[in-house]
Design a protein around this motif. Sequence first.
Motif: not given
Length: 229
Positions: A153-162, A172-174
């Motif tokens: 799971v990378t930083a790009a896969d993390v859900e970001l709020p509006s 970056q590997t989470v």
Amino acid sequence: MSEVKISAEPRTEFGKGGARRTRRAGKVPAVLYGHGEKPKHIALPAREFAAAIRKGGANQLFAIEVSDGTQVLALPKAIQRDPIRDSFEHVDLLLVRRGEKVTVEVPVQLTGEAARDTLIVHDHDTLSVTADATKVPDHLEASIEGLEAGSQVTAADVELPSGVELAADAEQTVASVTAAPTAEQLEATLPEVETPATEAEEAEGAEAAEGAEAPAAEGEESTEAKTEA
């Protein structure tokens, strides 16, 4: 994240001695800085500050009212804790304004369950993001649901709020998913443990040692007898 109103007093005593007296009075030594202003030393009520951090996390926004009439918004930038007493030693607070963008580290929580017989390695438990100072999330979420061994799971896969933007490297590997070791692999890594001798075995060893010494004693007696003769 909603802001927490907290009162403060100007702090005139500095150094280790002054900080100790502040803490003994039930307050946390702190300093306000930012926006090119001269740092302002204050004391925060320890119980109220601790309660706010427990509820909102390390990025809790504070609306601080100082007894000299100063009113500011601030985010914790650095928090020093006493791990033994579980108390706060000192706090650095960064002055912010409504609508201002800030870059902060936000905790990442993993959700879901990976495939069976796997282990999860949480490589980075925080992620750097940019957000409105008054809308910093208390945490972010990343799903590991159904992931097989070898997945990441990378930083790009993390859900970001509006309104929240990624400030860290997208690659970056989470978290990493690895195969769980088998029972044989675990057993091979365990150190060999010698079984302690029982009392009966120790007694037998002692008797054997006494038996080995007996002939030598008899030999000594024979030598003495020949000498006398």
